[in-house]
Design an enzyme around this catalytic site. Structure first.
Site, short mmCIF file in Angstrom:
data_model
loop_
_atom_site.label_atom_id
_atom_site.label_comp_id
_atom_site.label_asym_id
_atom_site.label_seq_id
_atom_site.Cartn_x
_atom_site.Cartn_y
_atom_site.Cartn_z
N HIS A 154 0.84 -1.20 0.00
CA HIS A 154 0.00 0.00 0.00
C HIS A 154 0.87 1.25 0.00
O HIS A 154 0.71 2.15 -0.84
CB HIS A 154 -0.91 -0.02 1.23
N GLU A 155 1.81 1.31 0.94
CA GLU A 155 2.65 2.51 1.04
C GLU A 155 3.59 2.62 -0.16
O GLU A 155 3.96 3.73 -0.56
CB GLU A 155 3.44 2.49 2.34
N HIS A 202 1.95 4.65 -2.80
CA HIS A 202 2.18 6.08 -2.56
C HIS A 202 3.57 6.49 -3.03
O HIS A 202 3.76 7.52 -3.69
CB HIS A 202 2.06 6.39 -1.06
N GLU A 224 -4.13 8.51 -2.81
CA GLU A 224 -4.64 7.29 -2.22
C GLU A 224 -5.02 6.29 -3.31
O GLU A 224 -4.93 5.07 -3.09
CB GLU A 224 -5.85 7.60 -1.34
#
Length: 502
Positions: free
Chosen positions: A262-263, A266, A292
């Site tokens: 997920h990160e 980003h 996001e």
């Protein structure tokens, strides 16, 4: 120098100061000893005041006026637009308010860490009340300048041009769709044979090694970033120095792995921003919903797909010396797409996650609007969780203390998570239709086709376009919740049709 050249040089210096603040904040959240908290809060408060002084420098108004008469290219014109947007907002805030808000947030963050560990909301309450008071004050000041409500003025910081009226309509639609859909998915899951479960412990060192391997697979550049540990996973750092974090659980390696992916989504956005404008406002990420979307596209759309888990299964087995049915790709896919009602937003599945965000959005709107007392937050949280998710948290650690956003001053931020989920579904759908090699590539561990599409259509665009224009250019239409709902039905509802047909 031309007026535009003066603007550009000034904001290059401003970015340098912002990068220093970013690294100090990262250190506060990862490695700083507890005893340094007060000193660090003072340092960050001063630096943020200096930064605020730079972005509100009176000369900017003159330079903007001068630049309006110059012959500028599209990127330079967009940069002037973004600088003017930022200047209008920031000049609404007096420096002493910025300093007070920074100091209050730093103190509240440290109080939150202790209160969360001890499930002690009353201990956090006085610190959070001060943060909320100052956020309302900043929202009112910005709102008066922009002609917006207090909440929309705060939302505008994260989602330029975003309005709560539009979000209300989107979220009300989801709130009507999700409960019945969730029930259907849970019913289908209950009729399936039990999915074999992985059993730990899973050593932290091995989890980190797997996370780093998968980061490299999807395209993270370790020459311009790193992975660390924090209480709450995040992506931060500075331009060309992207820091991401996760947290480990020896009983369940998937939490940390999906947190890392997920990160990394980003981080890939940050690492792909336009190099020629990386220190200018036009070179920044378009909005938090777009940001996001990149994390959820990577985690949810790509890395919880059958294709990715087919590729990743042997790597997981090798990392943890796993054997047996639970380590097969299909069993892993069942586990990674399992829907469950739960308390923790960051651990939530794709179907129930929007309910967590809708809850926070409704509560923060009520708190900013002074429609409820902060002392009533734990009770309102429990009621909302029961209504939207069908569970009641046993304590505040699993309830209103779980997120760092409000203690750190992030009011108006939460809706961007679900806006991002909708955007992710729309972008991934468009990418796969545009390039038929993307899904086969993911199945073989080749993320280059997907990353190339994202670099071209999202990352390299920075803030050249407004959010709706960016999404329309990439996908052919502005944000449309129907694509997200169709994705959920396709991934989680396909078996419903089979079951009903049988």
């Amino acid at each position: 120098m031309s007026a535009y050249s003066e603007l550009s040089a000034h904001f290059t210096r401003t970015a340098a100061l912002g990068n220093g603040i970013g690294i100090l904040q990262w250190d506060s959240d990862t490695m700083m000893p507890k005893g340094a908290a007060e000193t660090r809060a003072e340092s960050l408060a001063l630096l943020r005041v200096l930064h605020h002084g730079m972005v509100t420098d009176p000369r900017i108004g003159d330079w903007l006026e001068g630049a309006s008469g110059e012959d500028l290219g599209p990127w330079e014109q967009a940069n002037v637009r973004e600088i003017e947007r930022q200047y209008t907002v920031q000049t609404a805030l007096p420096a002493d308010l910025v300093e007070a808000a920074s100091r209050a947030s730093s103190k509240c963050e440290m109080a939150w860490r202790k209160a969360r560990a001890e499930a002690d909301f009353p201990a956090l309450l006085p610190y959070l009340e001060e943060v909320l008071r100052l956020q309302r004050e900043m929202g009112r000041a910005k709102g008066e300048k922009l002609g917006l409500s207090t909440y929309d003025a705060l939302l505008n910081d994260y989602e330029p041009g975003g309005r709560s009226a539009r979000i209300d309509a989107l979220f009300d639609d989801l709130a009507q769709f999700l409960p019945a859909f969730t029930e259907q998915v849970l019913e289908v899951q209950s009729r399936r044979p039990a999915t074999p479960q992985l059993s730990g412990p899973f050593a932290v060192e091995a989890q980190r090694a797997l996370g780093v391997e998968m980061m490299r697979t999807v395209g993270f550049d370790f020459d311009r970033g790193r992975l660390d540990v924090s209480t709450h996973p995040f992506c931060g750092g500075a331009d060309n120095d992207v820091r991401i974090t996760t947290r480990y659980d020896e009983a369940n390696f998937s939490k940390a792995l999906m947190g890392v992916l997920h990160e990394t989504g980003h981080a890939l956005y940050e690492q792909g921003r336009p190099r020629d404008y990386i220190f200018q406002p036009v070179g920044q990420a378009r909005s938090m919903s777009v940001h996001e979307s990149q994390s959820l596209l990577m985690e949810m759309q790509a890395c919880r797909s059958r294709e990715f888990l087919t590729f990743a299964a042997p790597h997981m087995r090798a990392t943890f010396n796993g054997a047996g049915p639970a380590w097969e790709a299909e069993a892993l896919w069942r586990s990674y797409t399992r829907v469950e009602r739960g308390f923790i937003r960051v651990d939530a599945d794709e179907v129930t996650y929007p309910a967590h965000v809708i809850l926070r959005y409704r509560l923060e709107k009520a708190l900013i609007g002074d429609e409820m007392k902060l002392a009533d937050l734990p009770g309102a949280w429990a009621e909302g969780t029961k209504a939207l998710l069908g569970v009641v948290p046993p304590d505040d650690r699993l309830g209103c203390l779980q997120d760092i956003h409000w203690p750190s001053g992030g009011w108006g931020y939460f809706p961007t998570y679900t806006l991002g989920a909708m955007t992710a579904a729309q972008l991934f759908d468009a990418a796969c239709k545009a390039d038929a090699s993307i899904l086969p590539g993911i199945a073989s561990g080749d993320f280059a086709p997907l990353l190339a599409w994202l670099r071209t259509n999202v990352h390299s665009q920075g803030s050249l376009l407004e959010t709706d224009a960016l999404l329309t250019r990439a996908t052919g239409r502005p944000l449309d919740a129907s694509v997200f709902k169709a994705h959920l039905v396709r991934r989680y509802g396909g078996e419903m049709e089979q079951h009903q047909a049988a």
